[in-house]
Motif scaffolding. Structure first.
Motif, PDB file in Angstrom:
ATOM      1  N   MET A  42       0.817  -1.208   0.000  1.00  0.00           N
ATOM      2  CA  MET A  42       0.000   0.000   0.000  1.00  0.00           C
ATOM      3  C   MET A  42       0.852   1.260   0.000  1.00  0.00           C
ATOM      4  O   MET A  42       0.532   2.251  -0.678  1.00  0.00           O
ATOM      5  CB  MET A  42      -0.936   0.018   1.215  1.00  0.00           C
ATOM      6  CG  MET A  42      -2.166  -0.834   1.074  1.00  0.00           C
ATOM      7  SD  MET A  42      -3.310  -0.579   2.459  1.00  0.00           S
ATOM      8  CE  MET A  42      -3.804   1.128   2.149  1.00  0.00           C
ATOM      9  N   ILE A  43       1.942   1.251   0.765  1.00  0.00           N
ATOM     10  CA  ILE A  43       2.791   2.435   0.890  1.00  0.00           C
ATOM     11  C   ILE A  43       4.011   2.353  -0.021  1.00  0.00           C
ATOM     12  O   ILE A  43       4.384   3.330  -0.676  1.00  0.00           O
ATOM     13  CB  ILE A  43       3.246   2.625   2.349  1.00  0.00           C
ATOM     14  CG1 ILE A  43       2.025   2.622   3.281  1.00  0.00           C
ATOM     15  CG2 ILE A  43       4.032   3.920   2.510  1.00  0.00           C
ATOM     16  CD1 ILE A  43       0.986   3.669   2.978  1.00  0.00           C
ATOM     17  N   ILE A 103       4.377   0.844  13.312  1.00  0.00           N
ATOM     18  CA  ILE A 103       4.939   2.066  13.911  1.00  0.00           C
ATOM     19  C   ILE A 103       5.633   2.908  12.842  1.00  0.00           C
ATOM     20  O   ILE A 103       5.479   4.134  12.787  1.00  0.00           O
ATOM     21  CB  ILE A 103       5.926   1.709  15.039  1.00  0.00           C
ATOM     22  CG1 ILE A 103       5.170   1.070  16.212  1.00  0.00           C
ATOM     23  CG2 ILE A 103       6.683   2.949  15.517  1.00  0.00           C
ATOM     24  CD1 ILE A 103       6.070   0.471  17.277  1.00  0.00           C
ATOM     25  N   GLY A 104       6.411   2.234  11.983  1.00  0.00           N
ATOM     26  CA  GLY A 104       7.103   2.953  10.915  1.00  0.00           C
ATOM     27  C   GLY A 104       6.140   3.634   9.959  1.00  0.00           C
ATOM     28  O   GLY A 104       6.366   4.782   9.543  1.00  0.00           O
ATOM     29  N   THR A 105       5.053   2.963   9.642  1.00  0.00           N
ATOM     30  CA  THR A 105       4.057   3.539   8.736  1.00  0.00           C
ATOM     31  C   THR A 105       3.345   4.728   9.375  1.00  0.00           C
ATOM     32  O   THR A 105       2.898   5.646   8.682  1.00  0.00           O
ATOM     33  CB  THR A 105       3.025   2.463   8.338  1.00  0.00           C
ATOM     34  OG1 THR A 105       3.716   1.354   7.749  1.00  0.00           O
ATOM     35  CG2 THR A 105       2.020   2.999   7.336  1.00  0.00           C
ATOM     36  N   TRP A 109       2.443   9.533   8.689  1.00  0.00           N
ATOM     37  CA  TRP A 109       1.055   9.907   8.990  1.00  0.00           C
ATOM     38  C   TRP A 109       1.051  11.012  10.056  1.00  0.00           C
ATOM     39  O   TRP A 109       0.322  12.001   9.948  1.00  0.00           O
ATOM     40  CB  TRP A 109       0.295   8.679   9.470  1.00  0.00           C
ATOM     41  CG  TRP A 109      -1.183   8.898   9.636  1.00  0.00           C
ATOM     42  CD1 TRP A 109      -1.961   9.807   8.994  1.00  0.00           C
ATOM     43  CD2 TRP A 109      -2.064   8.167  10.501  1.00  0.00           C
ATOM     44  NE1 TRP A 109      -3.272   9.691   9.394  1.00  0.00           N
ATOM     45  CE2 TRP A 109      -3.363   8.687  10.320  1.00  0.00           C
ATOM     46  CE3 TRP A 109      -1.873   7.113  11.380  1.00  0.00           C
ATOM     47  CZ2 TRP A 109      -4.459   8.198  11.016  1.00  0.00           C
ATOM     48  CZ3 TRP A 109      -2.969   6.623  12.072  1.00  0.00           C
ATOM     49  CH2 TRP A 109      -4.252   7.161  11.891  1.00  0.00           C
ATOM     50  N   ILE A 110       1.901  10.832  11.072  1.00  0.00           N
ATOM     51  CA  ILE A 110       1.999  11.823  12.150  1.00  0.00           C
ATOM     52  C   ILE A 110       2.788  13.042  11.696  1.00  0.00           C
ATOM     53  O   ILE A 110       2.454  14.186  12.005  1.00  0.00           O
ATOM     54  CB  ILE A 110       2.678  11.193  13.387  1.00  0.00           C
ATOM     55  CG1 ILE A 110       1.828  10.037  13.928  1.00  0.00           C
ATOM     56  CG2 ILE A 110       2.895  12.242  14.480  1.00  0.00           C
ATOM     57  CD1 ILE A 110       2.516   9.214  14.993  1.00  0.00           C
ATOM     58  N   TYR A 118      11.772   9.351   6.234  1.00  0.00           N
ATOM     59  CA  TYR A 118      13.017   8.677   6.605  1.00  0.00           C
ATOM     60  C   TYR A 118      12.785   7.717   7.772  1.00  0.00           C
ATOM     61  O   TYR A 118      13.342   6.617   7.817  1.00  0.00           O
ATOM     62  CB  TYR A 118      14.086   9.703   6.988  1.00  0.00           C
ATOM     63  CG  TYR A 118      14.660  10.471   5.816  1.00  0.00           C
ATOM     64  CD1 TYR A 118      14.549   9.993   4.519  1.00  0.00           C
ATOM     65  CD2 TYR A 118      15.323  11.680   6.011  1.00  0.00           C
ATOM     66  CE1 TYR A 118      15.065  10.684   3.443  1.00  0.00           C
ATOM     67  CE2 TYR A 118      15.849  12.392   4.939  1.00  0.00           C
ATOM     68  CZ  TYR A 118      15.719  11.894   3.659  1.00  0.00           C
ATOM     69  OH  TYR A 118      16.238  12.588   2.597  1.00  0.00           O
ATOM     70  N   LEU A 119      11.969   8.158   8.726  1.00  0.00           N
ATOM     71  CA  LEU A 119      11.650   7.290   9.870  1.00  0.00           C
ATOM     72  C   LEU A 119      10.864   6.071   9.398  1.00  0.00           C
ATOM     73  O   LEU A 119      11.063   4.958   9.896  1.00  0.00           O
ATOM     74  CB  LEU A 119      10.853   8.071  10.912  1.00  0.00           C
ATOM     75  CG  LEU A 119      11.639   9.114  11.714  1.00  0.00           C
ATOM     76  CD1 LEU A 119      10.694   9.950  12.586  1.00  0.00           C
ATOM     77  CD2 LEU A 119      12.696   8.448  12.579  1.00  0.00           C
ATOM     78  N   TYR A 120       9.978   6.286   8.427  1.00  0.00           N
ATOM     79  CA  TYR A 120       9.252   5.159   7.842  1.00  0.00           C
ATOM     80  C   TYR A 120      10.215   4.175   7.209  1.00  0.00           C
ATOM     81  O   TYR A 120      10.127   2.952   7.432  1.00  0.00           O
ATOM     82  CB  TYR A 120       8.258   5.677   6.790  1.00  0.00           C
ATOM     83  CG  TYR A 120       7.811   4.614   5.814  1.00  0.00           C
ATOM     84  CD1 TYR A 120       6.874   3.655   6.185  1.00  0.00           C
ATOM     85  CD2 TYR A 120       8.347   4.545   4.526  1.00  0.00           C
ATOM     86  CE1 TYR A 120       6.481   2.658   5.296  1.00  0.00           C
ATOM     87  CE2 TYR A 120       7.956   3.567   3.639  1.00  0.00           C
ATOM     88  CZ  TYR A 120       7.029   2.621   4.027  1.00  0.00           C
ATOM     89  OH  TYR A 120       6.648   1.627   3.152  1.00  0.00           O
ATOM     90  N   ALA A 121      11.164   4.691   6.429  1.00  0.00           N
ATOM     91  CA  ALA A 121      12.127   3.827   5.751  1.00  0.00           C
ATOM     92  C   ALA A 121      12.961   3.037   6.754  1.00  0.00           C
ATOM     93  O   ALA A 121      13.217   1.840   6.554  1.00  0.00           O
ATOM     94  CB  ALA A 121      13.033   4.663   4.847  1.00  0.00           C
TER      95      ALA A 121
END
Length: 206
Positions: A42-43, A103-105, A109-110, A118-121
């Motif tokens: 999805m992402i 959490i990464g996803t 969003w936040i 970068y935090l998502y990655a």
């Protein structure tokens, strides 16, 4: 081994899904894989568009951000693989991986910014790295019939195809109907948590 003669009809007759009543852990693993791959696709598939439309970067800036995200995600995966291999359990790492991915996803969003991406990655990449290293071993553990392992793993691979096909479709529908990627993050998070719940309910694997 002596070759077993089999006609196309014999092959078709032999292919059947395991009974749910005696293969519940198998179908829970199937559900986990569908949810996890759906959440991931999805992402992941829309990363470039998310950076452009959601974070509001130019195409040139987005290209640089995606390149950096790829390096961060690859590094996280390389670190997570050996760590997961040293854990003497298959169930717990998959649960942790699913929750880390959620959490990464949640980060972009936040924080709809480059930092959030970068935090998502990093976080989601670490979680998916753990998942990738352990998932297949977990699937082998829940096979209802070890003598038909190929068929069982083939059925579980249908979950991969299903997640890969449905995930991007959901994001596309969300973006088209709402004009934003925000709901897609929420749905992806829910799917990752559902993956953790499915694995948590598996009883025959530690």
């Amino acid at each position: 081994m002596e070759r077993t003669k089999m006609t196309l009809k014999d092959l078709a007759v032999s292919f059947h899904f395991p009974k749910f009543s005696t293969s519940r852990d198998f179908y829970k693993a199937f559900g986990c894989r569908v949810c996890m791959l759906l959440s991931y696709q999805m992402i992941s598939v829309y990363q470039l568009y998310i950076v452009e439309d959601y974070v509001h970067q130019t195409k040139t800036e987005a290209a640089g951000t995606i390149a950096t995200m790829s390096i961060v995600s690859l590094t996280a995966s390389l670190i997570s693989g050996p760590i997961s291999d040293k854990m003497h359990t298959h169930k717990v790492p998959v649960i942790i991986a699913s929750l880390l991915f959620a959490i990464g996803t949640a980060m972009p969003w936040i924080m709809p910014s480059v930092t959030g991406m970068y935090l998502y990655a990093g976080i989601a990449g670490f979680g998916y790295g753990v998942y990738s290293a352990i998932d297949q071993a977990l699937n082998v553990d829940v096979l209802p019939n070890k003598e038909e392992a190929g068929k069982g793993l083939g059925i579980l691979n249908l979950a991969t195809t299903l997640g890969q096909a449905v995930g991007p479709t959901i994001t596309s529908v969300v973006k088209t109907t709402t004009g934003t990627y925000t709901p897609a993050f929420a749905i992806s998070i829910v799917m990752a948590v559902c993956a953790a719940v499915f694995v948590l309910r598996i009883q025959k694997v530690k």
